[in-house]
Design an enzyme around this catalytic site. Sequence first.
Site, mmCIF file in Angstrom:
data_model
loop_
_atom_site.group_PDB
_atom_site.id
_atom_site.type_symbol
_atom_site.label_atom_id
_atom_site.label_comp_id
_atom_site.label_asym_id
_atom_site.label_seq_id
_atom_site.Cartn_x
_atom_site.Cartn_y
_atom_site.Cartn_z
ATOM 1 N N LEU B 35 0.798 -1.224 0.000
ATOM 2 C CA LEU B 35 0.000 0.000 0.000
ATOM 3 C C LEU B 35 0.834 1.281 0.000
ATOM 4 O O LEU B 35 1.891 1.356 0.604
ATOM 5 C CB LEU B 35 -0.971 -0.022 1.171
ATOM 6 C CG LEU B 35 -1.973 -1.181 1.119
ATOM 7 C CD1 LEU B 35 -2.961 -1.098 2.271
ATOM 8 C CD2 LEU B 35 -2.716 -1.224 -0.200
ATOM 9 N N ASP B 74 -8.193 3.682 0.918
ATOM 10 C CA ASP B 74 -8.039 4.140 2.298
ATOM 11 C C ASP B 74 -6.706 3.693 2.897
ATOM 12 O O ASP B 74 -6.048 4.443 3.615
ATOM 13 C CB ASP B 74 -9.191 3.594 3.153
ATOM 14 C CG ASP B 74 -10.518 4.267 2.834
ATOM 15 O OD1 ASP B 74 -10.566 5.504 2.873
ATOM 16 O OD2 ASP B 74 -11.479 3.558 2.529
ATOM 17 N N GLU B 79 -0.772 5.097 4.812
ATOM 18 C CA GLU B 79 0.671 4.869 4.738
ATOM 19 C C GLU B 79 1.451 6.187 4.651
ATOM 20 O O GLU B 79 1.119 7.046 3.834
ATOM 21 C CB GLU B 79 1.014 4.028 3.504
ATOM 22 C CG GLU B 79 0.541 2.591 3.555
ATOM 23 C CD GLU B 79 1.397 1.701 4.458
ATOM 24 O OE1 GLU B 79 2.250 2.210 5.217
ATOM 25 O OE2 GLU B 79 1.186 0.478 4.403
ATOM 26 N N ASN B 104 -14.066 4.247 0.069
ATOM 27 C CA ASN B 104 -15.157 3.305 0.368
ATOM 28 C C ASN B 104 -15.241 2.973 1.856
ATOM 29 O O ASN B 104 -16.043 2.135 2.265
ATOM 30 C CB ASN B 104 -15.041 2.035 -0.490
ATOM 31 C CG ASN B 104 -13.807 1.222 -0.178
ATOM 32 O OD1 ASN B 104 -13.336 1.186 0.958
ATOM 33 N ND2 ASN B 104 -13.268 0.548 -1.176
ATOM 34 N N ARG B 275 32.420 8.800 -1.569
ATOM 35 C CA ARG B 275 31.246 9.654 -1.851
ATOM 36 C C ARG B 275 31.636 10.836 -2.737
ATOM 37 O O ARG B 275 30.829 11.321 -3.532
ATOM 38 C CB ARG B 275 30.576 10.137 -0.561
ATOM 39 C CG ARG B 275 31.469 10.953 0.340
ATOM 40 C CD ARG B 275 30.682 11.546 1.519
ATOM 41 N NE ARG B 275 31.584 12.015 2.558
ATOM 42 C CZ ARG B 275 31.305 12.999 3.395
ATOM 43 N NH1 ARG B 275 30.155 13.635 3.323
ATOM 44 N NH2 ARG B 275 32.154 13.364 4.334
ATOM 45 N N GLU B 329 12.734 9.569 2.558
ATOM 46 C CA GLU B 329 13.443 8.473 1.898
ATOM 47 C C GLU B 329 12.492 7.517 1.191
ATOM 48 O O GLU B 329 12.748 7.070 0.068
ATOM 49 C CB GLU B 329 14.289 7.692 2.912
ATOM 50 C CG GLU B 329 15.384 8.495 3.594
ATOM 51 C CD GLU B 329 14.885 9.304 4.782
ATOM 52 O OE1 GLU B 329 13.687 9.185 5.136
ATOM 53 O OE2 GLU B 329 15.695 10.060 5.362
ATOM 54 N N PHE B 356 19.862 4.646 6.516
ATOM 55 C CA PHE B 356 18.472 5.052 6.316
ATOM 56 C C PHE B 356 17.808 4.378 5.120
ATOM 57 O O PHE B 356 16.669 4.704 4.778
ATOM 58 C CB PHE B 356 18.346 6.572 6.277
ATOM 59 C CG PHE B 356 18.766 7.202 7.582
ATOM 60 C CD1 PHE B 356 18.337 6.657 8.782
ATOM 61 C CD2 PHE B 356 19.607 8.294 7.617
ATOM 62 C CE1 PHE B 356 18.744 7.202 10.000
ATOM 63 C CE2 PHE B 356 20.023 8.845 8.826
ATOM 64 C CZ PHE B 356 19.590 8.294 10.016
ATOM 65 N N TYR B 359 14.458 3.161 6.001
ATOM 66 C CA TYR B 359 13.236 3.956 5.793
ATOM 67 C C TYR B 359 12.593 3.678 4.436
ATOM 68 O O TYR B 359 11.415 3.966 4.248
ATOM 69 C CB TYR B 359 13.544 5.459 5.877
ATOM 70 C CG TYR B 359 13.542 6.053 7.269
ATOM 71 C CD1 TYR B 359 14.584 5.814 8.148
ATOM 72 C CD2 TYR B 359 12.498 6.869 7.708
ATOM 73 C CE1 TYR B 359 14.597 6.372 9.421
ATOM 74 C CE2 TYR B 359 12.500 7.427 8.984
ATOM 75 C CZ TYR B 359 13.550 7.175 9.835
ATOM 76 O OH TYR B 359 13.561 7.735 11.092
#
Lengths: 582, 582
Positions: B35, B74, B79, B104, B275, B329, B356, B359
Amino acid sequence: MQGEDLKSFRQWGSKTPGHPENFVTPGIELTTGPLGQGIANAVGLALAEKHLASRYNKPSHEIVDHYTYVILGDGCQMEGVSNEACSLAGHWGLGKLIAFYDDNHISIDGDKYIAFTENVDRRFEGLGWHVIWVKNGNSGYDEIREAIEEAKSVTDRPTLIRVTTTIGFGSPNKANSYSAHGSALGAKEVDATRKNLKWSHEPFHVPEDVKTHWSRHIYEGSALETKWNKMFTAYEKKYKDDAAELKGLIRGELPAGWEKALPTYTPEMPGDATRNISQQCLNNLANILPGLLGGSADIASSNMTLLKMFGDFQKHTPTERNVRFGVREHGMGAICNGIAHHTKGLIPYCATFLVFTDYMRASMRLAALSESRVIYVMTHDSIGVGENGPTHQPVEHIASFRAMPNILMLRPADGNETAGAYRIAVLNTKRPSVLALSSQKLPNLNGTSVEKVEKGGYILSDNSSNNKPDVILIGTGSELELAVKAGDQLRKEGKAVRVVSFVSWELFDEQSDEYKESVLPSSVTARVSIEAGSTLGWEKIVGAKGKAIGIDKFGASAPAGKLYKEYGITVEAVIDAAMTVC
Amino acid sequence: MQGEDLKSFRQWGSKTPGHPENFVTPGIELTTGPLGQGIANAVGLALAEKHLASRYNKPSHEIVDHYTYVILGDGCQMEGVSNEACSLAGHWGLGKLIAFYDDNHISIDGDKYIAFTENVDRRFEGLGWHVIWVKNGNSGYDEIREAIEEAKSVTDRPTLIRVTTTIGFGSPNKANSYSAHGSALGAKEVDATRKNLKWSHEPFHVPEDVKTHWSRHIYEGSALETKWNKMFTAYEKKYKDDAAELKGLIRGELPAGWEKALPTYTPEMPGDATRNISQQCLNNLANILPGLLGGSADIASSNMTLLKMFGDFQKHTPTERNVRFGVREHGMGAICNGIAHHTKGLIPYCATFLVFTDYMRASMRLAALSESRVIYVMTHDSIGVGENGPTHQPVEHIASFRAMPNILMLRPADGNETAGAYRIAVLNTKRPSVLALSSQKLPNLNGTSVEKVEKGGYILSDNSSNNKPDVILIGTGSELELAVKAGDQLRKEGKAVRVVSFVSWELFDEQSDEYKESVLPSSVTARVSIEAGSTLGWEKIVGAKGKAIGIDKFGASAPAGKLYKEYGITVEAVIDAAMTVC
């Protein structure tokens, strides 16, 4: 906290780590840091207060009675977990939850307007909160005080106090910019800030008048404690049983003989899905454990988590113990962390399909790190899910929790092992437990017991002598049955076979070398494991000469039986592998 | 789709699995089911449309021009991921995104009011959406049509059309209840429903007038395609270069010689954090790959993901390619799935700290399952994070992705390997790649190369002969340097040492047995691995007689060097282990 502690900020062994850790620093209720968790934890704290107050308070005896204050920033507001938890807080009408939103419009990447232009006030009104705006959060102390009073006066809804502030307030060159977020100001700017704020004292020096001002809280706190103790003594006299129960909850004591409430099973009893056994365990335990409460993320009827003797915890029925989390797995996990740390004896459980632990993994990691006793009731634990297909079939999840520190991964095989898993989950007060449970029916196996689960791995059956079987078959959960059947067949063919249940790797790892050797003798390299999930890590148990049967790809939508056959998770596959390795 | 396909709903090998799968059924754009993912994917699709339209459309040549329609329920509304993505959609002003909210009020646990009483309209207004309510979604076709027209007329904001409907509409006994959600109605209720709806046809029979009515779309669609092709031919004539580039994007072709854009490094060059190398790679690639776009969840300056030649993709600057996701994220991951499946040649990348990924794991799993080429730029990949402490230090994450099917986990050790990891990530069009990158500086090692990364594991250096070293030292990422140094030391002491880089387990697994044997000869059991993360799974590579150096507990807040020492991730530890095993 002393000056020395502050000076050793972020250093090895200090009480002042980079983010607050409840297990490091006294006075820290919860480990936060990852964004959005703190506000969601606070919803759990406020839920716990509302629940306990409604259960234990009596007329003129408000022994459980506190507000929950929490501060959250722009980053927390962006995280979905905070919206989930705040939607529930509004739904539950947690009127004693007061959240300060530090609206400084700066996040790490700069001004929040590059990514965050929503109307937060309006969103929170939609979530059913009372919203107050304090325009001058830098020095408007009276406005803040007034806002708190207003928040307290609104008892049917939580309150968000949006406090507009300047990040790095007082720093002439770095205030109002992201450079005041996570980096030190630097010596030069610290000097400039001191001058700007007219602060002439030495570093780390607390002037006497400041000390006096703040130290009053020591006396005030002490007086409040004395007052509460007195109140509790009066309560105790009048409501002996309630007081004893609440005391037990506060101390985290388990009622004597509670383990006897766990159901036991014999092989003659009809088989059942371990999710159904789980419901039996939860219901039996809820009768004896006053702190057990929880629920599911909208699939209670699939997870089988309803406590039949209780109603729903809702705004007007906070005494009840079935918590309806809605489809909010992440919020659910973070709320449970809050509940677990509110009162030692509260034992929150929460549930979804095992595959959807992915939605709540960040909160589960925090449970592990912060030593929270949360029970994760994770059903539909393999391709056994069947028709719902690969989005709903966990493959890698069990392995992924085995890799996570300080969390118990338990995959019980039948009734006794499920009850044993609950026993372990309740007894382990300093770590969470994940229970992987089947949606499909499983038989009660010969040789399982509630107690043996604590060993993590144990011998289920063996027809060898001198600790020297020809082959060891190792199974977990729904596949232990396959190992048993393969063992029976191999014994018929004259093999000496040991069948081992491996319900929890972590618990087995913690056993003595002697015990481990007694179950998995190093001389026996002919080993086969079977588990309907990733084989990652199984090499450690079956060894280079053994064979791990599992699934290292995604599942598919089809009846469960068909999938087991297609993916080779069968008795025949175990027999074939056993014949190859021994 | 034929009648036979419908009859084999949820069966093995059918085109109609339990949830829609883009790799199974033609016409399914994205795999959803879990969902909140679909609405977030739709935000990605709408972003891609807005971006490509702004880049390629010319006056009177609107060659990229479509609406994105999505239905959510719904559960999706509850979420957090949907709130994250919808907040961004509002921020970006995705006016051509039209979402139907199937209101609904029934979810699996029953009436949504047990867990969901927020005012969704108000929340979406807060998120910057235009909101329309269609009261009669069961048969109010004209109202729905009008709502769509109104949504189209609002061009500066996305539109939520809340459509109030009855679940199981037409079923006399199961309509408006959760029993019409996921289970079949059953023969008896199907009969009753047919009667109620006055539907007298045989099961699976499509009456001729219905077929005729719907079949018109075949001709309409074909006519629209012809019209578009004609328009594109005209565009091609006038804007040759743009047309060629867009064609390449649509076909998913990579520009000739693109790999040459990747930077290469020699050991003489100064070391750098991977990085930072990653940023060099991204910037070099963005010059040659027209489909590369992405960004970070609010830590671009830490993840080093900014493309210097581009500005920010924003409401009024949609041509740009730096996407600012905010601290969202999960929404970021799901949006990238949408981008990846909008146009074959679009290559979305997204970034946060490796820890993370927790997440956004649910969206990463869907990327893996749905064969989405998404590049996850995950920096700060170990306790090397240092002072931020255990909440920010990944331990189990690398292992957890190794367990996940169809996703490449790459942990490059230096400049060349980082460039090589990007090469692999771009070339693997049917699976996502996770790049684990260091925050700390690493030297450029002797023996690495961009190309060798494709093998997953390869020999970096060796002073043995006949494929018979005394010991094999295996490292990944920042710890490969430690293996190299230990190797140097051991060689000085007379040992024949092979040092192996193990940048990607999945890629190594896919090599021939011959190649694998050439790198890790089965006769050499003296093996030591070093990786600052969980040792889960390393047994498979180092064997029962080898030793895996890693961290199987949470980290702490302290300078990185201190942590490496305290946790025993050192050159000395490698040497000690090597002396023990060989």
